[in-house]
Design a protein around this motif. Structure first.
Motif, short mmCIF file in Angstrom:
data_model
loop_
_atom_site.label_atom_id
_atom_site.label_comp_id
_atom_site.label_asym_id
_atom_site.label_seq_id
_atom_site.Cartn_x
_atom_site.Cartn_y
_atom_site.Cartn_z
N GLU A 55 0.84 -1.21 0.00
CA GLU A 55 0.00 0.00 0.00
C GLU A 55 0.86 1.26 0.00
O GLU A 55 0.56 2.23 -0.70
N SER A 94 -7.95 -4.38 -2.27
CA SER A 94 -9.22 -4.49 -1.58
C SER A 94 -9.62 -5.96 -1.38
O SER A 94 -10.07 -6.37 -0.31
N ARG A 97 -7.30 -7.46 1.30
CA ARG A 97 -7.69 -6.99 2.65
C ARG A 97 -8.92 -7.76 3.13
O ARG A 97 -8.97 -8.21 4.27
N PRO A 104 -8.71 -0.82 5.48
CA PRO A 104 -7.61 0.04 5.02
C PRO A 104 -6.82 0.66 6.19
O PRO A 104 -5.59 0.73 6.13
#
Length: 123
Positions: A55, A94, A97, A104
């Motif tokens: 990220e 996404s 995760r 996030p």
């Protein structure tokens, strides 16, 4: 104290050298927080660390791409490819995760006095 310590003393944190140094205690006598190694969460914790690094790199690439677009360094085709790539990367992040039950904000490591690793949304 004896010069020989047992394996039990070392494992249970009663190693004489540690007690002498007081390195396992905070001020006020409370034990310091240690890294907990839990076999049940090691996969999720590793995924969190790896996704945090990815990220950070994704955000840096996105900022660099925006600067290049703003300065006119890229052709329309390059802008399109970079935009698509960044959108796909965000989508995959996404998915990953979600797979590991992360939000996030879980990827934003607190660096203590330095603040969070990643900039806050909208910053």
């Amino acid at each position: 104290m004896s010069q020989h310590t047992t394996r039990h003393q070392q494992v249970n944190g009663t190693h004489p050298r540690r007690e002498e140094r007081g390195s396992e205690r905070k001020e006020g006598g409370a034990p310091r927080r240690r890294v907990e190694l839990d076999p049940d969460t090691v996969e999720r914790d590793l995924a969190r660390l790896v996704l945090t690094v990815v990220e950070l790199l994704r955000q840096l690439m996105e900022r660099q791409a925006l600067r290049r677009v703003e300065t006119g360094e890229l052709t329309e085709d390059q802008e399109e490819r970079i935009g698509l790539t960044l959108m796909l990367l965000e989508s995959r992040m996404s998915e990953l995760r979600s797979k590991f039950g992360l939000r996030p904000e879980d990827l934003n490591i607190d660096l203590g006095p330095l603040g969070p690793l990643l900039p806050r949304e909208g910053s």
